[in-house]
Design an enzyme around this catalytic site. Structure first.
Site, short mmCIF file in Angstrom:
data_model
loop_
_atom_site.label_atom_id
_atom_site.label_comp_id
_atom_site.label_asym_id
_atom_site.label_seq_id
_atom_site.Cartn_x
_atom_site.Cartn_y
_atom_site.Cartn_z
N HIS A 78 3.88 20.54 -2.90
CA HIS A 78 3.41 19.44 -2.05
C HIS A 78 3.54 19.78 -0.57
CE1 HIS A 78 3.54 16.86 -5.64
NE2 HIS A 78 4.73 17.35 -5.88
O1 RIB Z 1 6.85 13.81 -3.57
C1 RIB Z 1 6.94 15.14 -3.13
C2 RIB Z 1 7.87 15.26 -1.98
O2 RIB Z 1 9.19 14.87 -2.37
C3 RIB Z 1 8.03 16.72 -1.48
O3 RIB Z 1 8.27 16.70 -0.10
C4 RIB Z 1 9.24 17.22 -2.21
O4 RIB Z 1 9.95 18.23 -1.49
C5 RIB Z 1 10.09 15.97 -2.25
O5 RIB Z 1 10.76 15.87 -0.99
#
Ligand code: RIB
Ligand code: CA
Length: 314
Positions: free
Chosen positions: A239
């Site tokens: 992500h």
């Molecule tokens: O939902 C994904 C996010 O939550 C990303 O930033 C992952 O590292 C967690 O922090």
């Protein structure tokens, strides 16, 4: 034009991969890396940021900010995904934690030193940016753009049925940032989940003899195992890496101007991102929301950036 960047993060394996890419990208000047609780609790997040920078030893060390204590203490879901230490139990030998200033103060100082020139890339809960805004009400007008990994357009969460993890950890902070006047790009789950990376990614990493290759080969395998065990998936999402590419290459993303806010109450909906999509919206448009990405272009940019990090850490 080199882009001045502050990266606020909660390492987290995907945060760590994004940092590894950003620290060696010639188009970026990473002025600061500020830590926040989220995937792990505050002190672990601060240790992880220092561990990552020490392991990679970039040509220019950014300023480091310490996560505020006593806030969110990590969530069982995150420990399953990222490991108890947040880095896939990467047993690095951290030298003693350097004396660092609080993250929100580092953000304020760095932005004020370069008014209108700094992009803030938020890869974790928005605690630090909200604290910086409450500490310095003029700050929002001095930031060029905030790029946020978080939220969900469809209302389907990844930590609860309705909330994405970063928003869920500190919904009040997220609401403060969403309602601020700073220019914001939101990279929601629907976009960050459009790319899945399979095990072949490990074969394409830089050689273990490079600092970047050694680091990535230490932290990434855990994520493949946890995605298989927790989600039953044979691939992973990165992500925060997608959010970094959105900051570097906005041209690879289709965005839509939207009016968004964050639910701070609701036993079922706390942390949910809500958008006014009525035919006649009444909320103020406050976000550019990434809706689609050019998969091949983003994949190529990620591959190129990781390759580059390997070349510069021989
Ligand atoms: O939902 C994904 C996010 O939550 C990303 O930033 C992952 O590292 C967690 O922090
Ligand atoms: Ca993160």
């Amino acid at each position: 034009m080199v882009k001045k960047l502050i990266i606020d993060c909660d390492p987290g394996i995907d945060d760590a991969v994004a940092l590894c890419m950003a620290l060696f990208d010639p188009r970026l000047d990473v002025l600061a890396i500020t830590s926040t609780a989220g995937n792990v609790e505050s002190s672990q997040a601060s240790k992880n940021v220092q561990t990552i920078v020490e392991s990679l030893d970039p040509p220019r060390w950014p300023r480091l900010g310490t996560a505020p204590e006593g806030l969110f203490v990590g969530h069982a879901n995150a420990k399953q995904i990222h490991g108890n230490d947040g880095l896939g139990n990467f047993n690095s030998q951290l030298s003693r934690l350097h004396h660092q200033h609080p993250s929100e103060k580092v953000i304020t100082d760095v932005v004020r030193n370069a008014p209108g020139q700094v992009t803030v890339l938020c890869l974790g809960p928005l605690t630090n940016l909200a604290l910086a805004f409450s500490r310095d009400p003029d700050l929002a007008s001095m930031i060029d753009r905030v790029v946020i990994m978080g939220g969900s357009i469809s209302g389907v969460g990844n930590v609860t049925a309705t909330a994405e993890y970063n928003m869920f950890c500190d919904p009040e902070a997220a609401q403060t940032v969403f309602r601020s006047l700073v220019t914001k790009t939101l990279v929601p789950l629907e976009v960050s989940q459009q790319l899945t990376f399979n095990l072949s990614m490990l074969d394409e990493l830089p050689d273990a003899s490079t600092r970047a290759g050694n680091f990535l080969r230490n932290v990434l395998p855990f994520l493949f195992r946890s995605y298989r065990q927790v989600y039953g998936l044979e691939g992973i999402h990165l992500h925060d890496v997608v959010a970094l590419i959105a900051a570097l290459h906005p041209e690879f993303f289709e965005t839509q101007d939207m009016a968004g806010d964050v639910e701070t109450n609701g036993s079922l909906t706390r942390g949910a991102t809500v958008f006014d999509r009525r035919s006649r919206p009444e909320w103020r448009i406050n976000l550019e929301v990434a809706m689609k990405l050019d998969k091949q272009a983003v994949r190529d940019a990620i591959r190129e950036s990781i390759r580059y990090a390997g070349q510069l850490t021989r």
